[in-house]
Design an enzyme around this catalytic site. Structure first.
Site, PDB file in Angstrom:
ATOM      1  N   ASP A  63       0.826  -1.199   0.000  1.00 23.19           N
ATOM      2  CA  ASP A  63       0.000   0.000   0.000  1.00 23.19           C
ATOM      3  C   ASP A  63       0.870   1.264   0.000  1.00 23.19           C
ATOM      4  O   ASP A  63       1.791   1.392   0.821  1.00 23.19           O
ATOM      5  CB  ASP A  63      -0.906  -0.030   1.236  1.00 23.19           C
ATOM      6  CG  ASP A  63      -1.934   1.068   1.256  1.00 23.19           C
ATOM      7  OD1 ASP A  63      -2.860   1.023   0.422  1.00 23.19           O
ATOM      8  OD2 ASP A  63      -1.823   1.967   2.115  1.00 23.19           O
ATOM      9  N   HIS A  85     -10.479  -1.561  -4.894  1.00 20.36           N
ATOM     10  CA  HIS A  85     -11.298  -1.092  -3.777  1.00 20.36           C
ATOM     11  C   HIS A  85     -11.344   0.431  -3.667  1.00 20.36           C
ATOM     12  O   HIS A  85     -12.135   0.963  -2.885  1.00 20.36           O
ATOM     13  CB  HIS A  85     -10.772  -1.680  -2.467  1.00 20.36           C
ATOM     14  CG  HIS A  85      -9.354  -1.253  -2.169  1.00 20.36           C
ATOM     15  ND1 HIS A  85      -8.279  -1.708  -2.890  1.00 20.36           N
ATOM     16  CD2 HIS A  85      -8.848  -0.406  -1.251  1.00 20.36           C
ATOM     17  CE1 HIS A  85      -7.171  -1.148  -2.430  1.00 20.36           C
ATOM     18  NE2 HIS A  85      -7.486  -0.355  -1.432  1.00 20.36           N
TER      19      HIS A  85
END
Length: 587
Positions: free
Chosen positions: A207, A341
């Protein structure tokens, strides 16, 4: 292809656990829910499952605020459930990749709680603590150490009354940034990663990993960003995007954690350039296998950014994707995605989600993406042709980014309905509505009250229906994956864009280097080659007629996959395509 490069011909399927399948009726997806639907994923023909975070978390940012890297959040299950899932994934011939979130932790992580205990804490320097600006009192507007604007609105600095300093958070105030300058932080992260590899996971999606290095000045301060007109904030991104030690940190991670393991590593990298991506993914540099670029996801943004979306101008998208295909052709590797997402559903964004064209547009978008060079990523529900949520009220939203933007803009005097209209097509909640398994209550996702409303069209858009229909989006994606697994040209072929200025049609060639009779640079001689793949797609809801000069034989080759079995034949070099018709032709 080396054994360690298995991911080059692989397909990855992303699961957002909170929204995938709920096994216990509490309205939140969980690990046992995933276990119950593994055969759906295996039938799709993917190689890797990527799990969005399932770690212990207070869920301020839906699990991307981690309180314990080595435990499963009770809402998702237990470590034993995860061990069972890893084994079941491996039994089906697939691999499992975990989400690695180490730019920041939760403010409820033990590391931060210790760091927050005071300036003398042994972990104080594990995070970015700074005093107020000279001449200011902590907590007052303008006292923050820098003027940086958070990704989630407001300042990147939060005043901590107890320890009398500010801490840095590029995202939510409950997501304090780790200080990667501290070697102890890096060692702790490496140890945690090795623990997961020993447990059986097969890699990491990292991330915002290109934000971990900040541009610290010689005096230890961080610089102000260029002021944003009309606000007190500045753009700090030049000082934390692909920072001065980013490559060093990733190379160290590679050497300390997975140098001898055949794992998949993909770095999410907002703001990364092609030149930087070449360095990050060059195998000789030992950093990561591939990166997620954001450039193509911004081609429909107006001057106001993501909240100011505009209709897609197809030539802009084609030129951007072509630049990345060509830029990483000889050094590095691409990741390929439309959905995840954080992005709205692609069939609503750049396709046509009307009943007439939803299926064909979902197939064609898949065709265009999956035949490019790189590793494709499928986001849960993409294989069903799931659409945006069309949430009617701000009260139905759960995404912290959307909610913070709404509050900030309304507080500045903007019309609430206008702000909501800007949020609706781009909010991250569009991707997070529950997976649509069947036409029953709550789409078969849960027997309880779902944490986010189910999209009403689940009655006609669901897994039960598409798996039974051989002409569905699901089976089109399955065939795309078969082509990637069986045709080396899909993995290794060179890319050449055709018709760059055409506003309806996306067309390109894939050519194996050295294929007899082919000049890859110009495309001349392709009519005599037997290793040329032509992809031609009408990305509009109107008829499109194109002229593909010099590609008569390519048009007459073997049609490997099409959205329209009754499509019009080519007449010479002219081809007429129905709305959202696409073809893959091998000649």
């Amino acid at each position: 292809m080396r054994h360690s490069d298995w991911w080059r011909s692989a397909v990855v399927y992303q699961i957002y656990p909170r929204s995938f399948a709920d096994s216990d009726g509490d309205g939140i997806g969980d690990l046992r829910g995933i276990l119950s639907h593994l055969d759906h994923i295996a039938e799709l023909g993917v190689d890797v499952i990527w799990l969005s975070p399932i770690y212990r978390s207070p869920h301020d940012d839906n699990g991307y605020d981690i309180a314990d890297y080595q435990d499963v959040d009770p809402s998702f299950g237990t470590l034993a459930d995860l061990d069972e899932l890893i084994a079941a994934v491996h039994d089906r011939g697939m691999k499992l990749v975990m989400d690695l979130v180490v730019n920041h932790t939760s403010d409820e992580h033990a590391w931060f709680e210790e760091s927050r205990s005071g300036p003398d804490s042994p972990k104080r320097d594990w995070y970015w603590w700074r005093p107020p600006r000279p001449g200011h009192t902590g907590g007052e507007e303008g006292a923050e150490p820098t003027n940086w604007h958070s990704f989630f609105s407001g300042s990147t600095w939060e005043w901590d009354e107890a320890s009398a300093e500010y801490y840095l958070h590029l995202f939510s105030r409950k997501q304090p940034d780790l200080n990667w300058e501290n070697v102890e932080v890096r060692q702790a992260v490496h140890a945690m990663m090795r623990w997961w590899l020993d447990r059986g996971v097969d890699g990491f999606r990292m991330d915002v990993i290109n934000l971990i290095s900040k541009a610290v000045q010689p005096d230890g301060d961080l610089p102000d960003g260029v002021a944003k007109p009309g606000t007190r904030f500045g753009d700090g991104s030049p000082f934390y995007t692909c920072g001065p030690r980013n490559h060093e940190f990733l190379r160290e991670m590679h050497d300390e954690v997975y140098a001898d393991a055949a794992v998949l590593t993909v770095g999410e990298m907002p703001g990364v350039t092609i030149d930087e991506a070449r360095r990050f993914t060059d195998p000789e540099r030992r950093e990561v296998n591939m990166v997620f670029t954001f450039e193509h996801m911004g081609v429909d943004h107006g001057p106001g950014g993501k909240w100011d979306s505009r209709p897609l101008h197809l030539p802009d998208l084609k030129l951007n994707l072509a630049a990345w295909q060509e830029g990483l052709a000889d050094q590095g590797w691409n990741s390929l995605y439309w959905n995840n997402h954080d992005q709205p559903r692609i069939v609503s964004r750049w396709g046509d989600d009307s009943p007439e064209h939803r299926v064909a547009s979902a197939k064609t978008l898949g065709t265009v993406l999956h035949m490019l060079r790189g590793t494709p990523y499928v986001y849960q529900g993409e294989e069903l042709g799931m659409t945006n949520a069309n949430l009617a009220s701000i009260d139905e939203y759960r995404d912290i980014e959307s909610l913070n933007h709404y509050r900030e803009q309304v507080a500045l005097g903007a019309d609430p309905q206008a702000v909501l209209a800007g949020i609706a097509p781009v909010s991250r909640d569009n991707a997070r509505t529950p997976m649509q398994w069947d036409a029953g209550p709550n789409a078969g996702f849960t027997t309880g009250e779902p944490w986010l409303p189910v999209t009403p069209n689940h009655v006609e858009v669901n897994a039960e229906i598409v798996r039974r229909d051989p002409d569905s989006v699901f089976h089109h994606y399955r065939r795309l994956h078969e082509l990637r697994h069986t045709l080396p040209i899909v993995t290794d072929g060179r890319f050449r864009l055709l018709l760059p200025e055409h506003e309806q049609v996306f067309a390109y060639l894939r050519v194996l280097p050295g294929a007899e009779g082919v000049d890859v640079a110009t495309g001349s001689g392709t009519t005599d080659a037997d290793q040329v793949l032509l992809v031609v797609a009408n990305m509009s809801s109107e008829l499109a007629t194109v002229r593909l000069e010099g590609l008569v034989n390519a048009l007459a080759g073997d049609v490997l996959l099409t959205t329209h079995d009754d499509g019009a034949p080519a007449v010479g070099e002219r081809l007429t395509l129905a709305p959202w018709e696409s073809r893959i032709v091998l000649s």
